[in-house]
Write a protein that holds these residues in place. Structure first.
Motif, PDB file in Angstrom:
ATOM      1  N   VAL A 148       1.446 -31.054  10.349  1.00  0.00           N
ATOM      2  CA  VAL A 148       0.910 -31.651  11.578  1.00  0.00           C
ATOM      3  C   VAL A 148       1.934 -31.519  12.704  1.00  0.00           C
ATOM      4  O   VAL A 148       1.604 -31.095  13.819  1.00  0.00           O
ATOM      5  N   ALA A 149       3.178 -31.869  12.418  1.00  0.00           N
ATOM      6  CA  ALA A 149       4.217 -31.836  13.447  1.00  0.00           C
ATOM      7  C   ALA A 149       4.460 -30.414  13.948  1.00  0.00           C
ATOM      8  O   ALA A 149       4.547 -30.177  15.155  1.00  0.00           O
ATOM      9  N   ALA A 150       4.559 -29.463  13.026  1.00  0.00           N
ATOM     10  CA  ALA A 150       4.837 -28.074  13.414  1.00  0.00           C
ATOM     11  C   ALA A 150       3.730 -27.506  14.283  1.00  0.00           C
ATOM     12  O   ALA A 150       3.998 -26.818  15.278  1.00  0.00           O
ATOM     13  N   TYR A 151       2.495 -27.786  13.934  1.00  0.00           N
ATOM     14  CA  TYR A 151       1.403 -27.213  14.723  1.00  0.00           C
ATOM     15  C   TYR A 151       1.156 -27.968  16.015  1.00  0.00           C
ATOM     16  O   TYR A 151       0.572 -27.417  16.955  1.00  0.00           O
ATOM     17  N   ASN A 152       1.653 -29.189  16.119  1.00  0.00           N
ATOM     18  CA  ASN A 152       1.695 -29.836  17.427  1.00  0.00           C
ATOM     19  C   ASN A 152       2.696 -29.096  18.312  1.00  0.00           C
ATOM     20  O   ASN A 152       2.446 -28.863  19.488  1.00  0.00           O
ATOM     21  N   MET A 153       3.836 -28.709  17.731  1.00  0.00           N
ATOM     22  CA  MET A 153       4.806 -27.924  18.476  1.00  0.00           C
ATOM     23  C   MET A 153       4.174 -26.610  18.936  1.00  0.00           C
ATOM     24  O   MET A 153       4.287 -26.236  20.106  1.00  0.00           O
ATOM     25  N   VAL A 154       3.499 -25.921  18.021  1.00  0.00           N
ATOM     26  CA  VAL A 154       2.879 -24.641  18.355  1.00  0.00           C
ATOM     27  C   VAL A 154       1.878 -24.816  19.494  1.00  0.00           C
ATOM     28  O   VAL A 154       1.924 -24.100  20.499  1.00  0.00           O
ATOM     29  N   SER A 155       0.969 -25.771  19.348  1.00  0.00           N
ATOM     30  CA  SER A 155      -0.080 -25.917  20.361  1.00  0.00           C
ATOM     31  C   SER A 155       0.503 -26.319  21.710  1.00  0.00           C
ATOM     32  O   SER A 155       0.063 -25.824  22.754  1.00  0.00           O
ATOM     33  N   ARG A 156       1.504 -27.170  21.695  1.00  0.00           N
ATOM     34  CA  ARG A 156       2.093 -27.603  22.966  1.00  0.00           C
ATOM     35  C   ARG A 156       2.848 -26.457  23.637  1.00  0.00           C
ATOM     36  O   ARG A 156       2.861 -26.345  24.864  1.00  0.00           O
ATOM     37  N   PHE A 157       3.473 -25.613  22.850  1.00  0.00           N
ATOM     38  CA  PHE A 157       4.150 -24.429  23.376  1.00  0.00           C
ATOM     39  C   PHE A 157       3.116 -23.481  23.988  1.00  0.00           C
ATOM     40  O   PHE A 157       3.299 -23.006  25.123  1.00  0.00           O
ATOM     41  N   LEU A 158       2.049 -23.216  23.272  1.00  0.00           N
ATOM     42  CA  LEU A 158       0.998 -22.319  23.761  1.00  0.00           C
ATOM     43  C   LEU A 158       0.386 -22.829  25.056  1.00  0.00           C
ATOM     44  O   LEU A 158       0.208 -22.070  26.022  1.00  0.00           O
ATOM     45  N   VAL A 159       0.078 -24.118  25.096  1.00  0.00           N
ATOM     46  CA  VAL A 159      -0.569 -24.688  26.274  1.00  0.00           C
ATOM     47  C   VAL A 159       0.400 -24.721  27.465  1.00  0.00           C
ATOM     48  O   VAL A 159       0.047 -24.332  28.577  1.00  0.00           O
ATOM     49  N   ALA A 160       1.648 -25.132  27.231  1.00  0.00           N
ATOM     50  CA  ALA A 160       2.625 -25.227  28.326  1.00  0.00           C
ATOM     51  C   ALA A 160       2.899 -23.871  28.964  1.00  0.00           C
ATOM     52  O   ALA A 160       3.060 -23.783  30.194  1.00  0.00           O
ATOM     53  N   LEU A 161       2.937 -22.819  28.145  1.00  0.00           N
ATOM     54  CA  LEU A 161       3.226 -21.486  28.688  1.00  0.00           C
ATOM     55  C   LEU A 161       1.956 -20.674  28.964  1.00  0.00           C
ATOM     56  O   LEU A 161       2.035 -19.499  29.280  1.00  0.00           O
ATOM     57  N   HIS A 192      -6.648 -19.393  13.986  1.00  0.00           N
ATOM     58  CA  HIS A 192      -6.681 -19.947  12.632  1.00  0.00           C
ATOM     59  C   HIS A 192      -8.071 -20.029  12.013  1.00  0.00           C
ATOM     60  O   HIS A 192      -8.175 -20.279  10.808  1.00  0.00           O
ATOM     61  N   VAL A 193      -9.116 -19.820  12.770  1.00  0.00           N
ATOM     62  CA  VAL A 193     -10.461 -19.820  12.176  1.00  0.00           C
ATOM     63  C   VAL A 193     -10.566 -18.793  11.045  1.00  0.00           C
ATOM     64  O   VAL A 193     -11.027 -19.132   9.947  1.00  0.00           O
ATOM     65  N   PRO A 194     -10.118 -17.554  11.235  1.00  0.00           N
ATOM     66  CA  PRO A 194     -10.214 -16.597  10.110  1.00  0.00           C
ATOM     67  C   PRO A 194      -9.430 -17.043   8.870  1.00  0.00           C
ATOM     68  O   PRO A 194      -9.881 -16.843   7.747  1.00  0.00           O
ATOM     69  N   PHE A 248      -6.237 -20.920  21.916  1.00  0.00           N
ATOM     70  CA  PHE A 248      -5.605 -19.745  21.319  1.00  0.00           C
ATOM     71  C   PHE A 248      -5.248 -20.032  19.862  1.00  0.00           C
ATOM     72  O   PHE A 248      -5.499 -19.211  18.977  1.00  0.00           O
ATOM     73  N   GLU A 249      -4.673 -21.201  19.614  1.00  0.00           N
ATOM     74  CA  GLU A 249      -4.310 -21.594  18.247  1.00  0.00           C
ATOM     75  C   GLU A 249      -5.559 -21.745  17.385  1.00  0.00           C
ATOM     76  O   GLU A 249      -5.597 -21.267  16.247  1.00  0.00           O
ATOM     77  N   LEU A 302      -6.377 -26.543  12.641  1.00  0.00           N
ATOM     78  CA  LEU A 302      -7.522 -26.476  13.555  1.00  0.00           C
ATOM     79  C   LEU A 302      -7.739 -27.803  14.272  1.00  0.00           C
ATOM     80  O   LEU A 302      -8.039 -27.827  15.471  1.00  0.00           O
ATOM     81  N   ARG A 303      -7.560 -28.904  13.564  1.00  0.00           N
ATOM     82  CA  ARG A 303      -7.738 -30.215  14.196  1.00  0.00           C
ATOM     83  C   ARG A 303      -6.679 -30.445  15.266  1.00  0.00           C
ATOM     84  O   ARG A 303      -6.976 -30.945  16.355  1.00  0.00           O
ATOM     85  N   VAL A 304      -5.427 -30.096  14.974  1.00  0.00           N
ATOM     86  CA  VAL A 304      -4.371 -30.220  15.979  1.00  0.00           C
ATOM     87  C   VAL A 304      -4.734 -29.391  17.211  1.00  0.00           C
ATOM     88  O   VAL A 304      -4.601 -29.858  18.344  1.00  0.00           O
ATOM     89  N   ALA A 305      -5.205 -28.183  16.994  1.00  0.00           N
ATOM     90  CA  ALA A 305      -5.587 -27.312  18.108  1.00  0.00           C
ATOM     91  C   ALA A 305      -6.692 -27.951  18.949  1.00  0.00           C
ATOM     92  O   ALA A 305      -6.643 -27.911  20.182  1.00  0.00           O
ATOM     93  N   VAL A 306      -7.672 -28.548  18.290  1.00  0.00           N
ATOM     94  CA  VAL A 306      -8.753 -29.224  19.018  1.00  0.00           C
ATOM     95  C   VAL A 306      -8.195 -30.375  19.845  1.00  0.00           C
ATOM     96  O   VAL A 306      -8.479 -30.506  21.041  1.00  0.00           O
ATOM     97  N   LEU A 307      -7.396 -31.219  19.211  1.00  0.00           N
ATOM     98  CA  LEU A 307      -6.881 -32.413  19.891  1.00  0.00           C
ATOM     99  C   LEU A 307      -5.985 -32.051  21.077  1.00  0.00           C
ATOM    100  O   LEU A 307      -5.931 -32.798  22.058  1.00  0.00           O
ATOM    101  N   ASN A 308      -5.280 -30.928  20.983  1.00  0.00           N
ATOM    102  CA  ASN A 308      -4.367 -30.527  22.049  1.00  0.00           C
ATOM    103  C   ASN A 308      -4.958 -29.484  22.987  1.00  0.00           C
ATOM    104  O   ASN A 308      -4.255 -28.944  23.835  1.00  0.00           O
ATOM    105  N   ASP A 309      -6.241 -29.203  22.820  1.00  0.00           N
ATOM    106  CA  ASP A 309      -6.941 -28.241  23.673  1.00  0.00           C
ATOM    107  C   ASP A 309      -6.231 -26.889  23.680  1.00  0.00           C
ATOM    108  O   ASP A 309      -6.008 -26.285  24.726  1.00  0.00           O
ATOM    109  N   ALA A 310      -5.871 -26.448  22.487  1.00  0.00           N
ATOM    110  CA  ALA A 310      -5.154 -25.178  22.310  1.00  0.00           C
ATOM    111  C   ALA A 310      -6.110 -24.147  21.709  1.00  0.00           C
ATOM    112  O   ALA A 310      -6.083 -23.869  20.511  1.00  0.00           O
TER     113      ALA A 310
END
Length: 175
Positions: A158-171, A88-90, A83-84, A73-81
């Protein structure tokens, strides 16, 4: 839900026979083929590797579920993701992470409601996400608190979810 804003086509599950095996694996691990995986299925090798890596991070480490979800959740906040974050809230609530703490993750600096371990992991998450480089002092504190396997798993989370959030945001994958 409108998906016209997504920057690549969605692969509708069950429409490409060559994807049946990877789709079955995704369904087995996730219970559904989400919007994210409908995008990933454009590249079967990436979808397959992604599913394996993220399943390991989410379901096969010793990181407690509440701490894992806090990191995600923190990674998602920091990367403005958003959707992510929303996805993950549930999971965080199910893991026993309080709604008040979920809300507090949106603050620039974690407040006193977080435990010492949570603050340490939020500091690690923030440094990896914002600056990539982790100061020696912070890594010394993490290594003093957690065994080597857990340190690897925490950093991988941390690294994996940075990948996830960056993928979500880029696309532009969003609700």
């Amino acid at each position: 839900m409108s998906t016209s804003h997504i920057r690549v086509p969605l692969v509708v599950p069950g429409t490409v026979p060559e994807l049946a095996e990877i789709e079955a694996r995704i369904l087995s691990e996730r219970g559904r083929i989400s919007l994210l995986y409908q995008v990933l299925l454009n590249s079967p090798s990436i979808a397959s590797g992604w599913e394996s890596m993220l399943t390991a991070v989410r379901n096969r480490t010793g990181v407690p579920a509440d701490l894992r979800e806090m990191i995600i959740l923190r990674v998602a906040v920091l990367n403005d993701a958003a959707f992510e974050f929303d996805a993950h809230v549930p999971h965080a609530l199910e893991a026993g992470f309080a709604q008040a703490k979920i809300d507090a993750l949106r603050a620039p600096v974690p407040d006193a409601s977080f435990t010492e371990d949570e603050r340490l992991l939020l500091a690690l998450t923030d440094r990896i996400t914002r600056e990539v480089q982790v100061p020696a002092e912070l890594m010394e504190r993490v290594n003093a608190r957690f065994d080597p396997a857990t340190v690897v798993e925490l950093v991988a989370t941390v690294a994996a979810y940075n990948m996830v959030s960056r993928f979500l945001v880029a696309l532009n994958i969003s609700h």
